[in-house]
Scaffold this motif. Sequence first.
Motif, mmCIF file in Angstrom:
data_model
loop_
_atom_site.group_PDB
_atom_site.id
_atom_site.type_symbol
_atom_site.label_atom_id
_atom_site.label_comp_id
_atom_site.label_asym_id
_atom_site.label_seq_id
_atom_site.Cartn_x
_atom_site.Cartn_y
_atom_site.Cartn_z
ATOM 1 N N PHE A 56 10.299 117.916 77.123
ATOM 2 C CA PHE A 56 11.285 118.754 77.806
ATOM 3 C C PHE A 56 11.729 119.906 76.909
ATOM 4 N N ILE A 57 11.994 119.607 75.643
ATOM 5 C CA ILE A 57 12.426 120.646 74.701
ATOM 6 C C ILE A 57 11.308 121.668 74.485
ATOM 7 N N CYS A 58 10.080 121.177 74.326
ATOM 8 C CA CYS A 58 8.944 122.093 74.156
ATOM 9 C C CYS A 58 8.739 122.950 75.400
ATOM 10 N N GLY A 59 8.947 122.350 76.576
ATOM 11 C CA GLY A 59 8.820 123.117 77.810
ATOM 12 C C GLY A 59 9.841 124.236 77.894
ATOM 13 N N LEU A 60 11.080 123.940 77.491
ATOM 14 C CA LEU A 60 12.108 124.979 77.476
ATOM 15 C C LEU A 60 11.758 126.082 76.479
ATOM 16 N N TYR A 61 11.244 125.670 75.327
ATOM 17 C CA TYR A 61 10.896 126.657 74.295
ATOM 18 C C TYR A 61 9.756 127.557 74.765
ATOM 19 N N LEU A 62 8.714 126.954 75.330
ATOM 20 C CA LEU A 62 7.582 127.747 75.809
ATOM 21 C C LEU A 62 7.970 128.593 77.018
ATOM 22 N N GLY A 63 8.891 128.069 77.837
ATOM 23 C CA GLY A 63 9.335 128.840 78.994
ATOM 24 C C GLY A 63 10.133 130.074 78.623
ATOM 25 N N GLY A 64 10.652 130.110 77.404
ATOM 26 C CA GLY A 64 11.398 131.277 76.938
ATOM 27 C C GLY A 64 10.545 132.246 76.150
ATOM 28 N N GLN A 65 9.275 132.354 76.507
ATOM 29 C CA GLN A 65 8.363 133.249 75.793
ATOM 30 C C GLN A 65 8.861 134.691 75.844
ATOM 31 N N PRO A 66 9.027 135.336 74.695
ATOM 32 C CA PRO A 66 9.505 136.730 74.688
ATOM 33 C C PRO A 66 8.402 137.691 75.114
ATOM 34 N N ASN A 67 8.799 138.744 75.822
ATOM 35 C CA ASN A 67 7.838 139.751 76.264
ATOM 36 C C ASN A 67 7.519 140.770 75.177
ATOM 37 N N GLN A 68 8.454 140.980 74.272
ATOM 38 C CA GLN A 68 8.252 141.957 73.215
ATOM 39 C C GLN A 68 9.034 141.531 71.975
ATOM 40 N N ASP A 69 8.710 142.160 70.867
ATOM 41 C CA ASP A 69 9.349 141.834 69.584
ATOM 42 C C ASP A 69 9.252 140.346 69.270
ATOM 43 N N TYR A 70 8.138 139.740 69.684
ATOM 44 C CA TYR A 70 7.983 138.304 69.479
ATOM 45 C C TYR A 70 7.850 137.930 68.006
ATOM 46 N N GLU A 71 7.494 138.898 67.177
ATOM 47 C CA GLU A 71 7.342 138.586 65.758
ATOM 48 C C GLU A 71 8.670 138.238 65.100
ATOM 49 N N HIS A 72 9.773 138.589 65.759
ATOM 50 C CA HIS A 72 11.089 138.265 65.211
ATOM 51 C C HIS A 72 11.620 136.926 65.718
ATOM 52 N N ALA A 73 10.927 136.305 66.681
ATOM 53 C CA ALA A 73 11.354 135.018 67.231
ATOM 54 C C ALA A 73 10.652 133.891 66.477
ATOM 55 N N PRO A 74 11.367 132.848 66.114
ATOM 56 C CA PRO A 74 10.770 131.754 65.325
ATOM 57 C C PRO A 74 9.581 131.116 66.035
ATOM 58 N N GLY A 75 8.450 131.119 65.372
ATOM 59 C CA GLY A 75 7.259 130.446 65.874
ATOM 60 C C GLY A 75 6.412 131.240 66.837
ATOM 61 N N TRP A 76 6.941 132.328 67.365
ATOM 62 C CA TRP A 76 6.219 133.025 68.419
ATOM 63 C C TRP A 76 5.116 133.936 67.907
ATOM 64 N N ALA A 77 5.189 134.341 66.669
ATOM 65 C CA ALA A 77 4.091 135.140 66.111
ATOM 66 C C ALA A 77 2.804 134.324 66.095
ATOM 67 N N MET A 78 2.906 133.052 65.723
ATOM 68 C CA MET A 78 1.730 132.184 65.712
ATOM 69 C C MET A 78 1.265 131.869 67.129
ATOM 70 N N LEU A 79 2.217 131.592 68.041
ATOM 71 C CA LEU A 79 1.843 131.253 69.412
ATOM 72 C C LEU A 79 1.172 132.432 70.113
ATOM 73 N N TRP A 80 1.653 133.644 69.874
ATOM 74 C CA TRP A 80 1.006 134.813 70.476
ATOM 75 C C TRP A 80 -0.409 134.993 69.945
ATOM 76 N N SER A 81 -0.623 134.636 68.688
ATOM 77 C CA SER A 81 -1.970 134.768 68.120
ATOM 78 C C SER A 81 -2.944 133.766 68.725
ATOM 79 N N LEU A 82 -2.432 132.694 69.336
ATOM 80 C CA LEU A 82 -3.287 131.673 69.945
ATOM 81 C C LEU A 82 -3.651 131.988 71.391
ATOM 82 N N ILE A 83 -3.049 133.021 71.970
ATOM 83 C CA ILE A 83 -3.361 133.379 73.356
ATOM 84 C C ILE A 83 -4.775 133.954 73.420
ATOM 85 N N PRO A 84 -5.636 133.430 74.299
ATOM 86 C CA PRO A 84 -7.018 133.939 74.391
ATOM 87 C C PRO A 84 -7.056 135.431 74.708
ATOM 88 N N GLU A 85 -8.078 136.092 74.226
ATOM 89 C CA GLU A 85 -8.177 137.540 74.390
ATOM 90 C C GLU A 85 -8.414 137.959 75.831
#
Length: 223
Positions: A56-85
């Motif tokens: 549930f906590i992970c779902g809330l975290y993933l559901g709050g994916q930032p649209n921009q400036d994600y490099e300033h959000a904890p953990g989102w720089a790595m998650l954005w790098s995992l998105i397929p091209e």
Amino acid sequence: MLWAHQADYWPMILFYGGCMLAELAVRQSTLAASTNDIFSVAKTGKLYSALCILGFICGLYLGGQPNQDYEHAPGWAMLWSLIPEHVTQPQRYWCNWGSLLLVWSTANFGLLQCIFTTRISQYLDKISFSLYLVHGVVIHTLHYSLLDALWNFIGTDTHLKKETAFLVSAVVVTIVIVWMADLFTRLVDVPSVKLARWLEGKCIVKTPAIKVEPAWRNSDTIV
């Protein structure tokens, strides 16, 4: 589901994911009934409860994916790098998986289900289809114009003023959306369902069930 992922068709990912979760729930219920409820006992264990809460906590975290400036959000720089091209809408990618995690964890943990069994939640469930239909119209007509008017009245020179105007607009728009959805449910949705059921009853010929008696009840066969 893998095909939908490779085809970058995110609505079908959610559709197939929902089907899989529904099938899993049916199989779990069948398994619990056929094994003297052993599976239900396992679902009440601390490890399973912790797994549901974590999901549930992970779902809330993933559901709050930032649209921009994600490099300033904890953990989102790595998650954005995992998105397929090949994904054309990367801002939706992790939200999809987060929503599936939320549904799975809520459906399998009673404590989380309490949130959705209150009277308010059940009322919102009753008007959910109408909310889906009317929210876009209200947002594009009332919200945008009201927000501009509030920004002109309150000002936008500070973050506090901008967020205050947005909060006031959001409260007003939410009230209007719920009110319109309630009206739509009462005046359109419910009567439409009743009309459809009435037409179905008129168009479908109901044949009385013929009860076939077993052969041994036939008096001619009784010795």
